[in-house]
Design an enzyme around this catalytic site. Structure first.
Site, PDB file in Angstrom:
ATOM      1  N   LYS A 186      15.879  -4.365  30.781  1.00  0.00           N
ATOM      2  CA  LYS A 186      14.717  -5.208  30.508  1.00  0.00           C
ATOM      3  C   LYS A 186      14.025  -4.762  29.213  1.00  0.00           C
ATOM      4  O   LYS A 186      12.896  -4.260  29.234  1.00  0.00           O
ATOM      5  CB  LYS A 186      13.728  -5.159  31.676  1.00  0.00           C
ATOM      6  CG  LYS A 186      12.557  -6.144  31.559  1.00  0.00           C
ATOM      7  CD  LYS A 186      11.514  -5.902  32.628  1.00  0.00           C
ATOM      8  CE  LYS A 186      10.746  -4.628  32.482  1.00  0.00           C
ATOM      9  NZ  LYS A 186       9.874  -4.549  31.285  1.00  0.00           N
ATOM     10  N   PRO A 187      14.664  -4.967  28.054  1.00  0.00           N
ATOM     11  CA  PRO A 187      14.010  -4.577  26.803  1.00  0.00           C
ATOM     12  C   PRO A 187      13.022  -5.636  26.325  1.00  0.00           C
ATOM     13  O   PRO A 187      13.141  -6.814  26.676  1.00  0.00           O
ATOM     14  CB  PRO A 187      15.193  -4.475  25.828  1.00  0.00           C
ATOM     15  CG  PRO A 187      16.154  -5.514  26.330  1.00  0.00           C
ATOM     16  CD  PRO A 187      16.010  -5.522  27.840  1.00  0.00           C
ATOM     17  N   ASP A 257       6.811  -3.255  35.699  1.00  0.00           N
ATOM     18  CA  ASP A 257       7.448  -2.782  36.937  1.00  0.00           C
ATOM     19  C   ASP A 257       7.491  -3.891  37.981  1.00  0.00           C
ATOM     20  O   ASP A 257       8.455  -4.015  38.742  1.00  0.00           O
ATOM     21  CB  ASP A 257       6.688  -1.574  37.500  1.00  0.00           C
ATOM     22  CG  ASP A 257       6.664  -0.402  36.527  1.00  0.00           C
ATOM     23  OD1 ASP A 257       7.662  -0.215  35.806  1.00  0.00           O
ATOM     24  OD2 ASP A 257       5.648   0.312  36.488  1.00  0.00           O
TER      25      ASP A 257
END
Length: 310
Positions: A186-187, A257
């Site tokens: 997840k960049p 998150d």
């Protein structure tokens, strides 16, 4: 059959949040009664998954009085824990909101150095976790004393057990483990640019950069986090863009998150790429609607998911 999920947090924290009115330099700042909450990437993923009705095990390092507090806070939330005792004191972060203008100040403290013995204990706990996980979420920063090579070896050994790796870390740690190949990363655009070697990415070129990583065997799914613009999710066959709904933002703590947890919840159920993207954006956006480090409510996440599904 339900998937077994293990979240791994190597540099956890206790997040202390408070409020103050008119923060100014050189003046005594009077704060409200602090609120203590568990913190750290993988820990927040496990907390968020529980809000979606999905059980996982949160594995983390635990040291000193702050480590005890962290474990007790998680137990109060009914999170299943696997705390690995270390000689390094667990760190504490401080978040304060200026009630005069709603500006949020986030102070992240470094963790103490992890010893070789501590690293060995963590390695054994991860690789011997029972039951063996179907999905492992490696999230957050690395403490001093844990090398990128150590983490790469963990990824290699987990993959040999057919564990799907979800990696949400950054910098050299992410670069190294991608050489092993993971299921999902997840960049943000900046991180994707660095990883792909393609400069000045925008919305149009993001999917091309993501496809480059996928074709090189570094990830099966690339979730490009674009903040207020939502997210791109790219696989070998598909590219899905989901815009972020407009909501009143109270805090951005834990939004990333929460997005990971939303995606993992659908991956665990074998959902489509579109469903993964929608739930990730829904949970990430819902987290911004909560004060402090409260993550999201199930009600807000489900409401936003339904809106995105129209």
């Amino acid at each position: 059959m339900a998937k077994t999920i293990l979240s791994i947090t190597l540099n956890p924290a206790v997040d202390k949040s408070s409020t103050a009115n008119h923060i100014q330099p050189e003046k005594k700042i009077r704060c409200s009664q602090p609120v203590y909450e568990p913190g750290g990437g993988g820990i927040n993923v496990s907390r968020a998954l529980l809000r979606l009705g999905i059980t996982s095990t949160a594995l983390f390092s635990k040291g000193g009085r702050t480590g005890e507090l962290l474990e007790n806070l998680l137990k109060k939330e009914d999170v299943t824990t696997l705390a690995v005792e270390t000689s390094a004191e667990t760190r504490e972060n401080f978040i304060v909101v200026d009630t005069a203008n709603n500006n949020q100040f986030r102070f992240g403290m470094p963790g103490e150095k992890i010893t070789t013995a501590d690293a060995d204990a963590l390695r054994k706990a991860i690789l011997n976790a029972s039951p063996s996980p179907d999905i492992a979420v490696i999230s957050g920063s690395l403490p001093e004393g844990i090398s990128t090579g150590w983490l790469t070896e963990i990824v290699r050994e987990l993959k040999s057990k057919n564990v799907k790796i979800i990696a949400d870390t950054s910098g050299d740690a992410l670069t190294e483990i991608l050489n092993e190949g993971v299921h999902l990363i997840k960049p943000n655009l900046g991180e994707l640019s660095r990883l792909s070697g393609m400069e000045e990415l925008d919305n149009d070129s993001a999917d091309e950069a993501a496809k480059k990583l996928i074709n090189e065997g570094k990830a099966e799914i690339v979730a490009v986090s674009m903040g207020p613009q939502g997210a791109y999710l790219v696989s070998k066959e598909e590219c899905v863009h989901v815009p972020a709904p407009s909501v009143k933002k109270l805090s951005t703590v834990g939004a990333g998150d929460s997005m990971v947890a939303g995606m993992v919840s659908v991956i665990a159920k074998g959902g489509s790429l579109t469903e993964i993207a929608r739930m990730g954006v829904a949970c990430g956006t819902a987290a911004t609607m909560s004060k402090g480090t409260g993550l999201f409510t199930k009600e807000n996440a489900e409401k936003l998911y339904q809106w995105l599904s129209k």
